[in-house]
Design a protein around this motif. Structure first.
Motif, PDB file in Angstrom:
ATOM      1  N   LEU A 114       0.836  -1.194   0.000  1.00 15.12           N
ATOM      2  CA  LEU A 114       0.000   0.000   0.000  1.00 15.12           C
ATOM      3  C   LEU A 114       0.874   1.249   0.000  1.00 15.12           C
ATOM      4  O   LEU A 114       1.654   1.473   0.918  1.00 15.12           O
ATOM      5  N   ASP A 115       0.733   2.047  -1.036  1.00 12.56           N
ATOM      6  CA  ASP A 115       1.540   3.259  -1.200  1.00 12.56           C
ATOM      7  C   ASP A 115       0.771   4.447  -0.637  1.00 12.56           C
ATOM      8  O   ASP A 115      -0.149   4.963  -1.283  1.00 12.56           O
ATOM      9  N   VAL A 116       1.136   4.888   0.565  1.00 15.00           N
ATOM     10  CA  VAL A 116       0.513   6.061   1.173  1.00 15.00           C
ATOM     11  C   VAL A 116       1.157   7.312   0.584  1.00 15.00           C
ATOM     12  O   VAL A 116       2.378   7.473   0.644  1.00 15.00           O
ATOM     13  N   LYS A 117       0.338   8.182   0.006  1.00 12.40           N
ATOM     14  CA  LYS A 117       0.864   9.363  -0.672  1.00 12.40           C
ATOM     15  C   LYS A 117       1.250  10.454   0.323  1.00 12.40           C
ATOM     16  O   LYS A 117       0.463  10.831   1.189  1.00 12.40           O
ATOM     17  N   CYS A 118       2.472  10.967   0.152  1.00 12.93           N
ATOM     18  CA  CYS A 118       2.982  12.061   0.980  1.00 12.93           C
ATOM     19  C   CYS A 118       2.710  13.395   0.288  1.00 12.93           C
ATOM     20  O   CYS A 118       2.378  13.448  -0.897  1.00 12.93           O
ATOM     21  N   PRO A 119       2.861  14.534   1.005  1.00 15.69           N
ATOM     22  CA  PRO A 119       2.472  15.836   0.446  1.00 15.69           C
ATOM     23  C   PRO A 119       3.103  16.199  -0.886  1.00 15.69           C
ATOM     24  O   PRO A 119       2.435  16.758  -1.763  1.00 15.69           O
ATOM     25  N   ALA A 120       4.404  15.916  -1.079  1.00 15.62           N
ATOM     26  CA  ALA A 120       5.064  16.324  -2.321  1.00 15.62           C
ATOM     27  C   ALA A 120       4.495  15.616  -3.548  1.00 15.62           C
ATOM     28  O   ALA A 120       4.704  16.074  -4.677  1.00 15.62           O
ATOM     29  N   SER A 121       3.751  14.543  -3.336  1.00 14.98           N
ATOM     30  CA  SER A 121       3.115  13.845  -4.465  1.00 14.98           C
ATOM     31  C   SER A 121       1.985  14.669  -5.054  1.00 14.98           C
ATOM     32  O   SER A 121       1.589  14.469  -6.206  1.00 14.98           O
ATOM     33  N   GLY A 122       1.437  15.591  -4.249  1.00 17.26           N
ATOM     34  CA  GLY A 122       0.279  16.363  -4.664  1.00 17.26           C
ATOM     35  C   GLY A 122      -1.033  15.626  -4.479  1.00 17.26           C
ATOM     36  O   GLY A 122      -2.098  16.143  -4.834  1.00 17.26           O
ATOM     37  N   GLU A 123      -0.983  14.438  -3.905  1.00 18.73           N
ATOM     38  CA  GLU A 123      -2.179  13.609  -3.786  1.00 18.73           C
ATOM     39  C   GLU A 123      -2.448  13.129  -2.362  1.00 18.73           C
ATOM     40  O   GLU A 123      -3.271  12.241  -2.157  1.00 18.73           O
ATOM     41  N   ALA A 124      -1.780  13.706  -1.382  1.00 11.23           N
ATOM     42  CA  ALA A 124      -1.905  13.212  -0.010  1.00 11.23           C
ATOM     43  C   ALA A 124      -3.338  13.302   0.514  1.00 11.23           C
ATOM     44  O   ALA A 124      -3.756  12.457   1.324  1.00 11.23           O
ATOM     45  N   GLU A 125      -4.088  14.288   0.074  1.00  9.94           N
ATOM     46  CA  GLU A 125      -5.451  14.449   0.583  1.00  9.94           C
ATOM     47  C   GLU A 125      -6.409  13.400   0.031  1.00  9.94           C
ATOM     48  O   GLU A 125      -7.547  13.311   0.488  1.00  9.94           O
ATOM     49  N   ARG A 126      -5.952  12.607  -0.931  1.00  6.58           N
ATOM     50  CA  ARG A 126      -6.820  11.582  -1.522  1.00  6.58           C
ATOM     51  C   ARG A 126      -6.553  10.193  -0.967  1.00  6.58           C
ATOM     52  O   ARG A 126      -7.163   9.219  -1.416  1.00  6.58           O
ATOM     53  N   ASN A 127      -5.655  10.081   0.015  1.00 11.84           N
ATOM     54  CA  ASN A 127      -5.440   8.774   0.641  1.00 11.84           C
ATOM     55  C   ASN A 127      -6.747   8.258   1.241  1.00 11.84           C
ATOM     56  O   ASN A 127      -7.479   9.011   1.899  1.00 11.84           O
ATOM     57  N   HIS A 128      -7.030   6.986   1.015  1.00  7.89           N
ATOM     58  CA  HIS A 128      -8.224   6.360   1.590  1.00  7.89           C
ATOM     59  C   HIS A 128      -7.812   5.708   2.906  1.00  7.89           C
ATOM     60  O   HIS A 128      -7.387   4.552   2.950  1.00  7.89           O
ATOM     61  N   VAL A 145       6.646   7.104  -0.455  1.00  5.57           N
ATOM     62  CA  VAL A 145       7.619   7.694  -1.371  1.00  5.57           C
ATOM     63  C   VAL A 145       7.934   9.093  -0.840  1.00  5.57           C
ATOM     64  O   VAL A 145       7.063   9.960  -0.789  1.00  5.57           O
ATOM     65  N   VAL A 146       9.194   9.289  -0.439  1.00  6.34           N
ATOM     66  CA  VAL A 146       9.601  10.490   0.281  1.00  6.34           C
ATOM     67  C   VAL A 146      10.491  11.362  -0.597  1.00  6.34           C
ATOM     68  O   VAL A 146      11.553  10.924  -1.049  1.00  6.34           O
ATOM     69  N   SER A 147      10.043  12.578  -0.813  1.00  2.30           N
ATOM     70  CA  SER A 147      10.791  13.521  -1.644  1.00  2.30           C
ATOM     71  C   SER A 147      11.713  14.410  -0.817  1.00  2.30           C
ATOM     72  O   SER A 147      12.825  14.721  -1.234  1.00  2.30           O
ATOM     73  N   ASP A 148      11.253  14.805   0.390  1.00  8.09           N
ATOM     74  CA  ASP A 148      11.990  15.780   1.186  1.00  8.09           C
ATOM     75  C   ASP A 148      11.700  15.587   2.671  1.00  8.09           C
ATOM     76  O   ASP A 148      10.997  14.648   3.061  1.00  8.09           O
ATOM     77  N   ARG A 149      12.219  16.494   3.470  1.00  4.60           N
ATOM     78  CA  ARG A 149      12.065  16.383   4.931  1.00  4.60           C
ATOM     79  C   ARG A 149      10.582  16.455   5.335  1.00  4.60           C
ATOM     80  O   ARG A 149      10.149  15.747   6.240  1.00  4.60           O
ATOM     81  N   LEU A 172       8.089   0.728   4.353  1.00  4.88           N
ATOM     82  CA  LEU A 172       9.118   1.005   3.356  1.00  4.88           C
ATOM     83  C   LEU A 172       9.221   2.508   3.111  1.00  4.88           C
ATOM     84  O   LEU A 172       8.220   3.152   2.797  1.00  4.88           O
ATOM     85  N   ILE A 173      10.430   3.037   3.215  1.00  6.12           N
ATOM     86  CA  ILE A 173      10.688   4.447   2.938  1.00  6.12           C
ATOM     87  C   ILE A 173      11.462   4.507   1.628  1.00  6.12           C
ATOM     88  O   ILE A 173      12.612   4.067   1.540  1.00  6.12           O
ATOM     89  N   SER A 174      10.816   5.045   0.596  1.00  4.43           N
ATOM     90  CA  SER A 174      11.366   4.991  -0.757  1.00  4.43           C
ATOM     91  C   SER A 174      11.659   6.396  -1.277  1.00  4.43           C
ATOM     92  O   SER A 174      10.741   7.208  -1.413  1.00  4.43           O
ATOM     93  N   PRO A 175      12.918   6.734  -1.565  1.00  2.00           N
ATOM     94  CA  PRO A 175      13.243   8.063  -2.086  1.00  2.00           C
ATOM     95  C   PRO A 175      12.769   8.241  -3.521  1.00  2.00           C
ATOM     96  O   PRO A 175      12.653   7.267  -4.272  1.00  2.00           O
ATOM     97  N   VAL A 176      12.495   9.493  -3.895  1.00  2.00           N
ATOM     98  CA  VAL A 176      12.162   9.802  -5.280  1.00  2.00           C
ATOM     99  C   VAL A 176      13.456   9.817  -6.093  1.00  2.00           C
ATOM    100  O   VAL A 176      14.412  10.526  -5.751  1.00  2.00           O
ATOM    101  N   TRP A 177      13.485   9.041  -7.166  1.00  3.00           N
ATOM    102  CA  TRP A 177      14.694   8.913  -7.974  1.00  3.00           C
ATOM    103  C   TRP A 177      15.178  10.281  -8.470  1.00  3.00           C
ATOM    104  O   TRP A 177      14.425  11.044  -9.059  1.00  3.00           O
ATOM    105  N   GLY A 178      16.441  10.588  -8.186  1.00  2.00           N
ATOM    106  CA  GLY A 178      17.057  11.811  -8.679  1.00  2.00           C
ATOM    107  C   GLY A 178      16.639  13.075  -7.972  1.00  2.00           C
ATOM    108  O   GLY A 178      17.075  14.175  -8.345  1.00  2.00           O
ATOM    109  N   VAL A 179      15.808  12.961  -6.941  1.00  2.00           N
ATOM    110  CA  VAL A 179      15.307  14.142  -6.225  1.00  2.00           C
ATOM    111  C   VAL A 179      15.714  14.128  -4.762  1.00  2.00           C
ATOM    112  O   VAL A 179      16.275  15.094  -4.249  1.00  2.00           O
ATOM    113  N   THR A 180      15.435  13.025  -4.079  1.00  2.00           N
ATOM    114  CA  THR A 180      15.684  12.937  -2.646  1.00  2.00           C
ATOM    115  C   THR A 180      17.171  12.862  -2.340  1.00  2.00           C
ATOM    116  O   THR A 180      17.927  12.173  -3.028  1.00  2.00           O
TER     117      THR A 180
END
Length: 214
Positions: A114-128, A145-149, A172-180
């Motif tokens: 289950l991929d819980v969306k974090c704020p930088a995804s732009g979709e965190a408010e749509r988590n069920h 998927v973690v982009s930043d602090r 699972l804490i997964s960095p964004v490729w080429g960003v984090t």
């Protein structure tokens, strides 16, 4: 019928199953538009394929581990039937879902990622959020998927608020490729005191960043 982008055999690139031979059934379509998405090509197109043809292709791969992914696989109602059929044939079934669609009705023999969306995804408010209440500690995994602090702090808050350390097999804490910043994230994970696991996308290190996520 299912709308399918691709069916292929590779190794699992993420989760606690990383490195294992795996067949992937990538379904077409997704209701979410995460800023860091690496599989936009699944949003449209695809081919209409019968359940039996999907099963035939999966059997031909000779892998007992099968992942149903997307896009967002559970956005297609037929995905639930496909998962049931795979389980009926004793495949070990992983379901990678973005968490926007309810997991209610999912075959209990399948293993959820289950991929819980974090704020930088732009979709965190749509988590069920009720999906977290259906997690099973002996088989289900939760990915952030973690982009930043700020994403890290969000993930940490969700883990603590929903007591996920005791509700899931792995976090699972997964960095964004080429960003984090990998070193910063590793330090945050190491000092957190949480029972979490930082993961990298193994397939991208093997075949290059143009390889899409699984």
């Amino acid at each position: 019928m299912l709308r399918v982008t691709e069916i292929f055999r590779s190794i699992q690139g993420e989760s606690t199953h990383a490195g294992r031979p795996c067949s992937f059934v990538r379904l077409t379509g997704c209701p979410m538009r995460c800023t860091w998405c690496d599989s936009e090509y699944t949003f449209t197109g695809g081919e209409h394929v019968t359940f039996e043809d999907v099963m035939r292709q999966v059997r031909a791969h000779g892998c007992r581990l099968v992942e149903v992914t997307g896009g967002e696989p559970l956005a297609q109602k037929g995905a639930f039937e496909l998962i049931r059929r795979l389980c009926d044939e004793d495949f070990e079934v992983l379901v990678e879902t973005g968490g926007f669609v309810s997991t209610e009705g999912l075959d209990p023999r399948a293993k959820l990622i289950l991929d819980v969306k974090c704020p930088a995804s732009g979709e965190a408010e749509r988590n069920h959020w009720p999906n977290l209440g259906r997690l099973r500690a002996d088989r289900d995994e939760v990915k952030f998927v973690v982009s930043d602090r700020a994403d890290w702090e969000f993930a940490r808050g969700v883990i603590e608020r929903y007591e996920l350390e005791s509700r899931a097999l792995a976090l699972l804490i997964s960095p964004v490729w080429g960003v984090t910043d990998l070193k910063e994230l590793a330090d945050l994970v190491a000092s957190s005191g949480l029972d979490v696991r930082m993961q990298l996308q193994m397939h991208k290190y093997i075949w290059g960043p143009e390889v899409h996520g699984v």
